[in-house]
Design a protein around this motif. Structure first.
Motif, PDB file in Angstrom:
ATOM      1  N   TYR A 245       8.393 -10.972 -18.330  1.00  0.00           N
ATOM      2  CA  TYR A 245       9.370 -11.070 -19.414  1.00  0.00           C
ATOM      3  C   TYR A 245       9.766 -12.490 -19.787  1.00  0.00           C
ATOM      4  O   TYR A 245      10.519 -12.678 -20.750  1.00  0.00           O
ATOM      5  CB  TYR A 245      10.601 -10.213 -19.079  1.00  0.00           C
ATOM      6  N   ARG A 246       9.293 -13.474 -19.053  1.00  0.00           N
ATOM      7  CA  ARG A 246       9.409 -14.879 -19.459  1.00  0.00           C
ATOM      8  C   ARG A 246      10.835 -15.261 -19.846  1.00  0.00           C
ATOM      9  O   ARG A 246      11.083 -15.887 -20.873  1.00  0.00           O
ATOM     10  CB  ARG A 246       8.460 -15.184 -20.621  1.00  0.00           C
ATOM     11  N   GLY A 247      11.808 -14.847 -19.025  1.00  0.00           N
ATOM     12  CA  GLY A 247      13.196 -15.214 -19.275  1.00  0.00           C
ATOM     13  C   GLY A 247      14.016 -14.155 -19.976  1.00  0.00           C
ATOM     14  O   GLY A 247      15.240 -14.259 -20.035  1.00  0.00           O
ATOM     15  N   ASP A 248      13.380 -13.135 -20.531  1.00  0.00           N
ATOM     16  CA  ASP A 248      14.110 -12.038 -21.153  1.00  0.00           C
ATOM     17  C   ASP A 248      14.482 -11.017 -20.073  1.00  0.00           C
ATOM     18  O   ASP A 248      13.957 -11.044 -18.959  1.00  0.00           O
ATOM     19  CB  ASP A 248      13.252 -11.374 -22.232  1.00  0.00           C
ATOM     20  N   LEU A 249      15.397 -10.106 -20.407  1.00  0.00           N
ATOM     21  CA  LEU A 249      15.806  -9.027 -19.494  1.00  0.00           C
ATOM     22  C   LEU A 249      16.163  -9.588 -18.116  1.00  0.00           C
ATOM     23  O   LEU A 249      15.669  -9.136 -17.084  1.00  0.00           O
ATOM     24  CB  LEU A 249      14.692  -7.979 -19.373  1.00  0.00           C
ATOM     25  N   GLY A 250      17.061 -10.566 -18.109  1.00  0.00           N
ATOM     26  CA  GLY A 250      17.306 -11.349 -16.907  1.00  0.00           C
ATOM     27  C   GLY A 250      18.465 -10.914 -16.049  1.00  0.00           C
ATOM     28  O   GLY A 250      19.216 -11.768 -15.563  1.00  0.00           O
ATOM     29  N   ILE A 251      18.659  -9.619 -15.834  1.00  0.00           N
ATOM     30  CA  ILE A 251      19.672  -9.146 -14.892  1.00  0.00           C
ATOM     31  C   ILE A 251      18.951  -8.595 -13.671  1.00  0.00           C
ATOM     32  O   ILE A 251      18.215  -7.616 -13.749  1.00  0.00           O
ATOM     33  CB  ILE A 251      20.576  -8.059 -15.513  1.00  0.00           C
ATOM     34  N   ALA A 252      19.171  -9.235 -12.518  1.00  0.00           N
ATOM     35  CA  ALA A 252      18.494  -8.850 -11.276  1.00  0.00           C
ATOM     36  C   ALA A 252      19.312  -7.813 -10.517  1.00  0.00           C
ATOM     37  O   ALA A 252      20.535  -7.952 -10.383  1.00  0.00           O
ATOM     38  CB  ALA A 252      18.283 -10.082 -10.401  1.00  0.00           C
ATOM     39  N   LEU A 253      18.650  -6.797 -10.012  1.00  0.00           N
ATOM     40  CA  LEU A 253      19.313  -5.792  -9.175  1.00  0.00           C
ATOM     41  C   LEU A 253      19.497  -6.347  -7.774  1.00  0.00           C
ATOM     42  O   LEU A 253      18.558  -6.889  -7.175  1.00  0.00           O
ATOM     43  CB  LEU A 253      18.482  -4.517  -9.144  1.00  0.00           C
ATOM     44  N   SER A 254      20.702  -6.179  -7.212  1.00  0.00           N
ATOM     45  CA  SER A 254      21.040  -6.918  -5.989  1.00  0.00           C
ATOM     46  C   SER A 254      21.118  -6.084  -4.726  1.00  0.00           C
ATOM     47  O   SER A 254      21.407  -6.626  -3.660  1.00  0.00           O
ATOM     48  CB  SER A 254      22.398  -7.612  -6.189  1.00  0.00           C
ATOM     49  N   ASP A 255      20.869  -4.765  -4.799  1.00  0.00           N
ATOM     50  CA  ASP A 255      21.243  -3.955  -3.625  1.00  0.00           C
ATOM     51  C   ASP A 255      20.122  -3.099  -3.046  1.00  0.00           C
ATOM     52  O   ASP A 255      20.395  -2.073  -2.430  1.00  0.00           O
ATOM     53  CB  ASP A 255      22.441  -3.074  -3.975  1.00  0.00           C
ATOM     54  N   VAL A 256      18.881  -3.507  -3.188  1.00  0.00           N
ATOM     55  CA  VAL A 256      17.814  -2.720  -2.559  1.00  0.00           C
ATOM     56  C   VAL A 256      17.779  -2.947  -1.049  1.00  0.00           C
ATOM     57  O   VAL A 256      17.411  -2.061  -0.278  1.00  0.00           O
ATOM     58  CB  VAL A 256      16.452  -3.043  -3.206  1.00  0.00           C
ATOM     59  N   TYR A 257      18.195  -4.130  -0.607  1.00  0.00           N
ATOM     60  CA  TYR A 257      18.266  -4.437   0.828  1.00  0.00           C
ATOM     61  C   TYR A 257      19.680  -4.803   1.267  1.00  0.00           C
ATOM     62  O   TYR A 257      19.895  -5.155   2.424  1.00  0.00           O
ATOM     63  CB  TYR A 257      17.327  -5.607   1.159  1.00  0.00           C
ATOM     64  N   GLY A 258      20.625  -4.749   0.356  1.00  0.00           N
ATOM     65  CA  GLY A 258      21.979  -5.160   0.670  1.00  0.00           C
ATOM     66  C   GLY A 258      22.246  -6.585   0.214  1.00  0.00           C
ATOM     67  O   GLY A 258      21.346  -7.341  -0.157  1.00  0.00           O
ATOM     68  N   LEU A 259      23.511  -6.962   0.242  1.00  0.00           N
ATOM     69  CA  LEU A 259      23.934  -8.233  -0.308  1.00  0.00           C
ATOM     70  C   LEU A 259      23.399  -9.429   0.471  1.00  0.00           C
ATOM     71  O   LEU A 259      22.960 -10.419  -0.128  1.00  0.00           O
ATOM     72  CB  LEU A 259      25.467  -8.290  -0.346  1.00  0.00           C
ATOM     73  N   LYS A 260      23.423  -9.368   1.782  1.00  0.00           N
ATOM     74  CA  LYS A 260      23.010 -10.522   2.585  1.00  0.00           C
ATOM     75  C   LYS A 260      21.565 -10.934   2.306  1.00  0.00           C
ATOM     76  O   LYS A 260      21.297 -12.113   2.015  1.00  0.00           O
ATOM     77  CB  LYS A 260      23.216 -10.220   4.066  1.00  0.00           C
ATOM     78  N   PRO A 261      20.571 -10.032   2.355  1.00  0.00           N
ATOM     79  CA  PRO A 261      19.197 -10.431   2.017  1.00  0.00           C
ATOM     80  C   PRO A 261      19.039 -10.863   0.563  1.00  0.00           C
ATOM     81  O   PRO A 261      18.222 -11.730   0.259  1.00  0.00           O
ATOM     82  CB  PRO A 261      18.372  -9.174   2.322  1.00  0.00           C
ATOM     83  N   PHE A 262      19.821 -10.250  -0.332  1.00  0.00           N
ATOM     84  CA  PHE A 262      19.733 -10.655  -1.736  1.00  0.00           C
ATOM     85  C   PHE A 262      20.150 -12.113  -1.905  1.00  0.00           C
ATOM     86  O   PHE A 262      19.452 -12.897  -2.562  1.00  0.00           O
ATOM     87  CB  PHE A 262      20.609  -9.761  -2.610  1.00  0.00           C
TER      88      PHE A 262
END
Length: 401
Positions: A245-262
């Motif tokens: 997406y080269r900078g578009d759609l730039g919201i990252a999901l943060s909770d697949v491994y929990g906050l600390k690994p993110f």
């Protein structure tokens, strides 16, 4: 029928699907349904659910629907051409009674990722609407309408509400398609600029509002099997997303491994590359404070970044978060079940999660333990070890609000 258009799904299914087409076209996956609500028996509805899925698998994209998708700046022409030939194939999904699950049914989806990714949202909507149409009269919206009016009033009467915007994230657990349509129309009329759009592409097109979404858990879960090294699977997923997406759609999901690994993986490069992050489990106040500190520590002005909150929100929780973080960072609030299934009866807490990719188990490890999902406890234990999740979590400590 419940689903009459393949656009009746969340935007992030299309954005992930395009990434799959270009980056992982040969991936094979498996999904499993889970009902987290205790005491629910879905066995009486198996035949109806199967009939609805039969109809779902007969649908194709119309020329007008394809033209709408093509009008979205981040959707590529070759993906639209692929969708012009696409339909969901019945052989990839099975729904049957089962005593192995508390809700009494087993829904499993298995096949090429590219050809199964669009099952999730419409199948969940089918299960939810089928269940509730047997429990609530067709005209049983009066309580829901009163509650909706009160929610909108609370937003409009909130002091200093210039930056307060909510959006609809509720297709998967909606009471019905008709109710979702009514809620969106009401919010557009009464909330105006305080309603930013919907994740449901069908209704975004119908009402001329912004379709919202980027990535979901399955994308980063699949990277556990598709990436070069398990510990690098999260950064691999972010890298491949940026490549697509080269900078578009730039919201990252943060909770697949929990906050600390993110936080460990979301380094200065990703902080600057992505527009923001989405919260979907754990304490949202703690998460928001940790993200603001993290951006500042990585030479990013938090006021230039966006936090999207989307975990089980209701309006009082939205307002509490808004009061805490307004003027400190940009904010967005995606409300799902409380907006689209608050008409009286207790909503179903149902999910369909990826459990396997390319023959390997995959997992979601959540800061809210009941939201985690994995069918292989040995793999789950190994994954926790690889990501250091048995260590004390001191990186983001913050008192609860």
């Amino acid at each position: 029928m419940i689903i009459e258009s393949l656009l009746d799904t969340d935007l992030y299914k299309f954005t992930m699907m395009q990434c799959v087409l270009h980056q992982f076209p040969g991936a094979e996956v498996k999904y499993r349904f889970k009902c987290r609500t205790p005491g629910v028996d879905l066995r009486p509805y198996v035949s109806e659910i199967n009939e609805e899925i039969d109809h779902l698998c007969e649908l194709h994209f119309s020329d007008q629907e394809l033209a709408y998708l093509a009008s979205l700046r981040y959707i590529r022409r070759d993906f639209v051409e692929f969708l012009s030939l696409f339909h969901l194939k019945r052989k990839y999904i099975r729904v049957s009674p089962s005593n192995d699950y508390p809700c009494g049914i087993d829904i499993s989806i298995k096949g090429p990722w590219l050809h199964t990714i669009l099952f999730e949202i419409p199948v969940l909507a089918i299960v939810s609407e089928t269940y509730f149409r047997h429990r609530v009269p067709a005209d049983g919206f009066e309580l829901g309408r009163r509650r909706l009016a009160e929610k909108c009033r609370m937003i409009l009467e909130e002091p200093d509400n210039d930056n307060l915007v909510i959006s609809d994230f509720g297709a998967r657990r909606r009471f019905s398609r008709a109710w979702q349509e009514e809620v969106i129309e009401y919010c557009i009329e009464h909330l105006g600029r305080h309603f930013s759009g919907t994740s449901d592409v069908l209704f975004a097109r119908e009402f001329g509002v912004v379709p919202l979404g980027t990535m979901a858990h399955e994308y980063l879960q699949a990277c556990q099997a598709l990436g070069p090294r398990l510990r690098d699977s999260q950064t691999f997923g972010f890298d491949m997303w940026a490549k697509e997406y080269r900078g578009d759609l730039g919201i990252a999901l943060s909770d697949v491994y929990g906050l600390k690994p993110f936080l460990k993986d979301f380094d200065m490069y990703f902080c600057k590359l992505f527009d923001g992050a989405r919260h979907d489990s754990g304490d949202p106040f703690r998460w928001g404070e940790a993200m603001i500190r993290h951006y500042a520590a990585n030479k990013c002005d938090p006021k230039s970044k966006t936090l999207i909150f989307s975990d089980g929100l209701d309006i009082p929780r939205v307002l509490a978060l808004y009061r805490r973080f307004n003027h400190r960072i940009r904010l967005g609030f995606g409300i799902g079940t409380n907006l689209m299934n608050d008409v009286g009866p207790k909503p179903l807490n149902i999910v369909i999660k990826m459990i396997e990719a390319n023959g390997q188990p995959v997992a979601k490890i959540s800061d809210t333990p009941e939201k985690g999902m994995c069918e292989d406890p040995t793999y789950l234990a190994y994954l926790r070890q690889v990501f250091g999740l048995d260590e004390p979590d001191t990186a983001a400590a913050e008192p609860k609000a």
